[in-house]
Design a protein around this motif. Structure first.
Motif, PDB file in Angstrom:
ATOM      1  N   PHE A   1       0.775  -1.469  -0.477  1.00  0.00           N
ATOM      2  CA  PHE A   1      -0.170   0.089   0.303  1.00  0.00           C
ATOM      3  C   PHE A   1       1.463   1.134  -0.065  1.00  0.00           C
ATOM      4  O   PHE A   1       1.389   2.170  -0.871  1.00  0.00           O
ATOM      5  N   LEU A   2       1.676   1.374   0.801  1.00  0.00           N
ATOM      6  CA  LEU A   2       2.691   2.395   0.896  1.00  0.00           C
ATOM      7  C   LEU A   2       3.895   2.460  -0.367  1.00  0.00           C
ATOM      8  O   LEU A   2       3.934   4.020  -0.651  1.00  0.00           O
ATOM      9  N   LEU A   3       4.118   1.842  -1.362  1.00  0.00           N
ATOM     10  CA  LEU A   3       4.478   2.327  -2.169  1.00  0.00           C
ATOM     11  C   LEU A   3       3.398   2.272  -3.313  1.00  0.00           C
ATOM     12  O   LEU A   3       3.968   3.238  -4.064  1.00  0.00           O
TER      13      LEU A   3
ATOM     14  N   TYR B   1       0.988   4.265  -2.765  1.00  0.00           N
ATOM     15  CA  TYR B   1       0.861   5.293  -1.893  1.00  0.00           C
ATOM     16  C   TYR B   1       1.479   6.166  -2.318  1.00  0.00           C
ATOM     17  O   TYR B   1       1.535   7.800  -3.099  1.00  0.00           O
ATOM     18  N   SER B   2       3.061   6.218  -2.919  1.00  0.00           N
ATOM     19  CA  SER B   2       4.645   7.249  -2.854  1.00  0.00           C
ATOM     20  C   SER B   2       4.005   6.640  -4.729  1.00  0.00           C
ATOM     21  O   SER B   2       4.620   8.546  -5.257  1.00  0.00           O
ATOM     22  N   LYS B   3       3.942   5.647  -4.986  1.00  0.00           N
ATOM     23  CA  LYS B   3       3.839   5.608  -7.167  1.00  0.00           C
ATOM     24  C   LYS B   3       2.413   7.521  -6.950  1.00  0.00           C
ATOM     25  O   LYS B   3       2.919   7.632  -8.245  1.00  0.00           O
TER      26      LYS B   3
ATOM     27  N   LEU C   1       1.275   9.870  -5.501  1.00  0.00           N
ATOM     28  CA  LEU C   1       1.944  10.714  -4.827  1.00  0.00           C
ATOM     29  C   LEU C   1       2.523  12.135  -5.470  1.00  0.00           C
ATOM     30  O   LEU C   1       3.158  11.427  -6.616  1.00  0.00           O
ATOM     31  N   LYS C   2       1.828  12.942  -6.304  1.00  0.00           N
ATOM     32  CA  LYS C   2       2.225  13.773  -7.202  1.00  0.00           C
ATOM     33  C   LYS C   2       2.174  15.355  -6.201  1.00  0.00           C
ATOM     34  O   LYS C   2       1.397  15.568  -5.547  1.00  0.00           O
TER      35      LYS C   2
END
Lengths: 193, 47
Positions: free
Chosen positions: B24-26, B28-30, B32-33
């Protein structure tokens, strides 16, 4: 032989767009951070939640370019986790959560304030009966009783509104209650909830 | 009788976040802009 890349290098790579660097950072510190959170909250689900929120903050800070603690990545993440743990306990103190189990069910000692349908019908019936009984009282007593009980006025306000002294208003209230009890007893009326 | 002075090790349990959480965190990171314009930073999630 596997080469260990330092945290500052991974951070820098991640800021420059390498998502695998983030994965490496999370994997590297997963156990220490999760164990730290678990040692405080003692619940696997809450540990997962706080771990997730911690790294969301980490990701946002890194991506916004607001991270400036080079070389101290783990203590920084631990501090974020620590603050989130404190937030969790603060929130729980305001809104404690009780869990029911097989042995003890919290709902056996706790209920909502609302009356159930049966009690509400009984209450409505009593209110209706009482209104009828109050109608039987002499006008001056009825007036004081309605102002006191239904309009929640003080005896000072009642005396000002009716133009009588406070003592007279108190006396009328007393007689109103005595007379109500008398009517109830004489007619064998049962008012219960 | 000899006493054994050992303590339960329960409190030192080693815990790891689940792979789903990490995934999920990975993600989310991808998604996120971050946009920076005129001294302001905007975050958006392209999910």
């Amino acid at each position: 032989m596997e080469v260990k890349i330092d945290d500052p290098v991974l951070i820098s790579r991640y800021i420059n767009g390498d998502e695998r660097a983030l994965e490496a950072l999370i994997e590297r510190h997963n156990q220490r951070i999760s164990s730290f959170i678990y040692s405080k909250v003692n619940d696997r689900g809450i540990t997962e939640d706080i771990f997730q929120d911690t790294f969301i903050k980490v990701i946002r800070t890194l991506r916004r370019g607001a991270y400036n603690e080079e070389g101290k990545f783990l203590p920084w993440v631990m501090r974020i986790a620590h603050n989130l743990i404190i937030d969790h306990f603060r929130k729980n103190r305001r809104m404690p959560m009780y869990k029911g189990g097989d042995v003890f069910n919290i709902f056996s000692v706790m209920g909502d304030e609302k009356l159930n349908i049966e009690s509400q019908i009984i209450k409505d019936q009593i209110d209706c009966d009482l209104t009828g009984l109050i109608e039987e009282l002499p006008k001056d007593q009825r007036e004081v009783l309605i102002m006191r009980i239904y309009k929640d006025m003080s005896f000072k306000e009642i005396s000002e509104n009716t133009g009588v002294s406070i003592n007279t208003a108190l006396g009328r209230m007393r007689y109103a209650l005595i007379n109500l009890r008398k009517i109830i007893n004489e007619n064998n009326i049962v008012l219960t909830n | 009788m000899e006493k054994i002075y050992t303590k339960a090790q329960d409190k030192c349990k080693l815990v790891k976040a689940k792979p789903e959480t990490i995934q999920f965190l990975l993600s989310y990171s991808k998604s996120l802009k971050i946009t920076k314009t005129k001294g302001m930073t905007f975050e958006s999630n392209m999910n």
